[in-house]
Design a protein around this motif. Structure first.
Motif, PDB file in Angstrom:
ATOM      1  N   PHE A  63       0.829  -1.211   0.000  1.00 35.78           N
ATOM      2  CA  PHE A  63       0.000   0.000   0.000  1.00 35.78           C
ATOM      3  C   PHE A  63       0.863   1.259   0.000  1.00 35.78           C
ATOM      4  N   LYS A  64       1.996   1.218   0.685  1.00 35.99           N
ATOM      5  CA  LYS A  64       2.878   2.386   0.715  1.00 35.99           C
ATOM      6  C   LYS A  64       3.604   2.570  -0.622  1.00 35.99           C
ATOM      7  N   LEU A  65       3.942   1.470  -1.270  1.00 38.85           N
ATOM      8  CA  LEU A  65       4.573   1.570  -2.590  1.00 38.85           C
ATOM      9  C   LEU A  65       3.604   2.183  -3.588  1.00 38.85           C
ATOM     10  N   ILE A  66       2.358   1.707  -3.593  1.00 37.63           N
ATOM     11  CA  ILE A  66       1.348   2.272  -4.487  1.00 37.63           C
ATOM     12  C   ILE A  66       1.206   3.773  -4.229  1.00 37.63           C
ATOM     13  N   HIS A  67       1.103   4.144  -2.961  1.00 38.32           N
ATOM     14  CA  HIS A  67       0.970   5.558  -2.594  1.00 38.32           C
ATOM     15  C   HIS A  67       2.125   6.385  -3.143  1.00 38.32           C
ATOM     16  N   ASP A  68       3.335   5.939  -2.897  1.00 32.59           N
ATOM     17  CA  ASP A  68       4.506   6.727  -3.286  1.00 32.59           C
ATOM     18  C   ASP A  68       4.614   6.849  -4.813  1.00 32.59           C
TER      19      ASP A  68
ATOM     20  N   SER B 204      -1.803   8.624   6.026  1.00 31.12           N
ATOM     21  CA  SER B 204      -1.189   7.349   6.412  1.00 31.12           C
ATOM     22  C   SER B 204      -0.004   6.972   5.544  1.00 31.12           C
ATOM     23  N   GLY B 205       0.146   7.641   4.400  1.00 33.50           N
ATOM     24  CA  GLY B 205       1.187   7.247   3.466  1.00 33.50           C
ATOM     25  C   GLY B 205       0.858   5.951   2.746  1.00 33.50           C
ATOM     26  N   MET B 206      -0.440   5.581   2.751  1.00 35.52           N
ATOM     27  CA  MET B 206      -0.891   4.358   2.077  1.00 35.52           C
ATOM     28  C   MET B 206      -1.987   4.701   1.078  1.00 35.52           C
ATOM     29  N   TRP B 207      -2.118   3.846   0.069  1.00 32.72           N
ATOM     30  CA  TRP B 207      -3.212   3.944  -0.894  1.00 32.72           C
ATOM     31  C   TRP B 207      -3.817   2.552  -1.030  1.00 32.72           C
ATOM     32  N   LEU B 208      -5.075   2.421  -0.628  1.00 36.53           N
ATOM     33  CA  LEU B 208      -5.708   1.119  -0.620  1.00 36.53           C
ATOM     34  C   LEU B 208      -7.188   1.245  -0.896  1.00 36.53           C
ATOM     35  N   LYS B 209      -7.830   0.098  -1.116  1.00 30.51           N
ATOM     36  CA  LYS B 209      -9.263   0.035  -1.411  1.00 30.51           C
ATOM     37  C   LYS B 209      -9.922  -0.899  -0.410  1.00 30.51           C
ATOM     38  N   LEU B 210     -11.190  -0.684  -0.147  1.00 26.85           N
ATOM     39  CA  LEU B 210     -11.890  -1.585   0.760  1.00 26.85           C
ATOM     40  C   LEU B 210     -11.898  -3.006   0.221  1.00 26.85           C
ATOM     41  N   GLN B 211     -11.916  -3.153  -1.096  1.00 26.02           N
ATOM     42  CA  GLN B 211     -11.891  -4.496  -1.684  1.00 26.02           C
ATOM     43  C   GLN B 211     -10.607  -5.254  -1.363  1.00 26.02           C
ATOM     44  N   ASP B 212      -9.556  -4.535  -0.946  1.00 23.60           N
ATOM     45  CA  ASP B 212      -8.315  -5.216  -0.578  1.00 23.60           C
ATOM     46  C   ASP B 212      -8.516  -6.179   0.588  1.00 23.60           C
ATOM     47  N   PHE B 213      -9.544  -5.961   1.388  1.00 29.28           N
ATOM     48  CA  PHE B 213      -9.728  -6.761   2.591  1.00 29.28           C
ATOM     49  C   PHE B 213     -10.662  -7.949   2.397  1.00 29.28           C
ATOM     50  N   LEU B 214     -11.223  -8.088   1.215  1.00 25.81           N
ATOM     51  CA  LEU B 214     -12.113  -9.208   0.962  1.00 25.81           C
ATOM     52  C   LEU B 214     -11.315 -10.501   0.792  1.00 25.81           C
ATOM     53  N   PRO B 215     -11.855 -11.626   1.251  1.00 25.69           N
ATOM     54  CA  PRO B 215     -11.088 -12.881   1.163  1.00 25.69           C
ATOM     55  C   PRO B 215     -10.804 -13.331  -0.257  1.00 25.69           C
TER      56      PRO B 215
ATOM     57  N   GLU C 161      -8.761  -4.265  10.923  1.00 25.88           N
ATOM     58  CA  GLU C 161      -9.050  -3.138  11.812  1.00 25.88           C
ATOM     59  C   GLU C 161      -7.865  -2.185  11.892  1.00 25.88           C
ATOM     60  N   TYR C 162      -6.656  -2.720  11.847  1.00 23.77           N
ATOM     61  CA  TYR C 162      -5.466  -1.865  11.850  1.00 23.77           C
ATOM     62  C   TYR C 162      -5.462  -0.938  10.640  1.00 23.77           C
ATOM     63  N   PHE C 163      -5.675  -1.500   9.458  1.00 23.67           N
ATOM     64  CA  PHE C 163      -5.652  -0.675   8.253  1.00 23.67           C
ATOM     65  C   PHE C 163      -6.807   0.323   8.223  1.00 23.67           C
ATOM     66  N   LEU C 164      -7.972  -0.079   8.699  1.00 28.84           N
ATOM     67  CA  LEU C 164      -9.104   0.851   8.738  1.00 28.84           C
ATOM     68  C   LEU C 164      -8.825   2.000   9.704  1.00 28.84           C
ATOM     69  N   ALA C 165      -8.198   1.702  10.833  1.00 30.59           N
ATOM     70  CA  ALA C 165      -7.874   2.753  11.801  1.00 30.59           C
ATOM     71  C   ALA C 165      -6.807   3.699  11.248  1.00 30.59           C
ATOM     72  N   GLU C 166      -5.818   3.137  10.557  1.00 30.79           N
ATOM     73  CA  GLU C 166      -4.747   3.954   9.987  1.00 30.79           C
ATOM     74  C   GLU C 166      -5.251   4.840   8.839  1.00 30.79           C
ATOM     75  N   ASN C 167      -6.354   4.435   8.233  1.00 33.03           N
ATOM     76  CA  ASN C 167      -6.909   5.167   7.092  1.00 33.03           C
ATOM     77  C   ASN C 167      -8.350   5.584   7.383  1.00 33.03           C
ATOM     78  N   ALA C 168      -8.570   6.067   8.607  1.00 31.20           N
ATOM     79  CA  ALA C 168      -9.921   6.337   9.100  1.00 31.20           C
ATOM     80  C   ALA C 168     -10.662   7.370   8.264  1.00 31.20           C
ATOM     81  N   THR C 169      -9.950   8.294   7.652  1.00 29.49           N
ATOM     82  CA  THR C 169     -10.618   9.353   6.874  1.00 29.49           C
ATOM     83  C   THR C 169     -10.742   9.012   5.388  1.00 29.49           C
TER      84      THR C 169
END
Length: 262
Positions: free
Chosen positions: A27-32, A45-56, A233-241
């Protein structure tokens, strides 16, 4: 024509990301890379991610060199959350869904600057493990991607994608115009065979590349395990906004109803 020199990835490993640390590095590589390219503004957070990243069902693939994640790409099979680019191409994707086609979106692709410019070798290895994984586990009939208009010809003429949309502004930055492309997963091998079977040069014969085993690719013999709840939960908290509350609620509902890969 693109070329693939497997000597250029000697010492690298292409595999699934399976830990919190590997996902965070991705996620940090994508962001940068996206910030450096002007696609997005820096995030807190210095990350770029999608909610779909957390789906199994979703999978993140990484290229690792000397313990560092230097490349990444993700595949998102369709789900109750939809696909990331439904925001722009829902009509086109719905047309495939209406035909009973199972679709998966490929995106979140980034390569560390000093590892680019290798004649397509890095991106082709990322494509290969992603296609092999999805083919092995039967996750999709069609692969869809959104690419800048100037890059579409590479995917169409080199890999056999077809265009399924008109030109539209990218959702993150209106400075970039994009199109949606589709790859028939059941016809991909035939396309490569027809196009490349008579190409004599080993490094330019993509049919040979996709058909033989690559020593740098580690294809798992099982589907990835769902991400632990505490990691989500960690990633959601780090990217709360980063995500509206209703979208996070939809993610939680989806995870509760579909906790394991299909």
């Amino acid at each position: 024509m693109l070329s693939v020199d497997e000597d250029h990835v000697d010492g690298m490993v292409f595999r699934l990301a399976e830990t919190r640390e590997e996902l965070e590095a991705s996620f940090k590589l994508i962001h940068d890379v996206f910030v450096g390219s002007g696609y997005i503004d820096p995030t807190p957070s210095g990350m770029w991610l999608k909610l779909q990243d957390f789906l199994p069902q979703s999978s993140t693939f990484i290229a690792v060199h000397r313990g560092t994640v230097v490349g990444t790409m993700a595949a998102y099979p369709d789900s109750p959350l939809g696909l990331p680019y439904d925001s722009t191409f829902k009509e086109e994707f719905d047309a495939l869904r209406a035909q009973g086609r199972r679709i998966a979106e490929v995106g979140s692709s980034a390569i560390l600057r000093e590892y680019r410019g290798r004649g397509g070798t890095m991106i082709m290895h990322m494509n290969k493990i992603m296609l092999q994984y999805i083919s092995r586990w039967g996750q999709a009939d069609d692969m869809v991607i959104a690419v800048p208009t100037g890059n579409a010809w590479v995917f169409q003429h080199v890999l056999g994608f077809t265009r399924i949309s008109g030109v539209k502004p990218a959702p993150v930055t209106s400075k970039t115009e994009i199109v949606a492309l589709r790859l028939d997963m059941h016809g991909f091998e035939d396309f490569l065979r027809r196009k490349y079977r008579r190409v004599p040069l080993r490094k330019k014969n993509l049919y040979r590349f996709y058909e033989h085993d690559s020593k740098s690719i580690v294809l798992p013999n099982r589907q990835k395990a769902p991400l632990p709840v505490e990691d989500i939960e960690y990633f959601l908290a780090e990217n709360a906004t980063a995500f509206p509350e209703e979208q996070v609620a939809a993610l939680r509902a989806t995870l509760a109803s579909d906790p394991a890969p299909r």
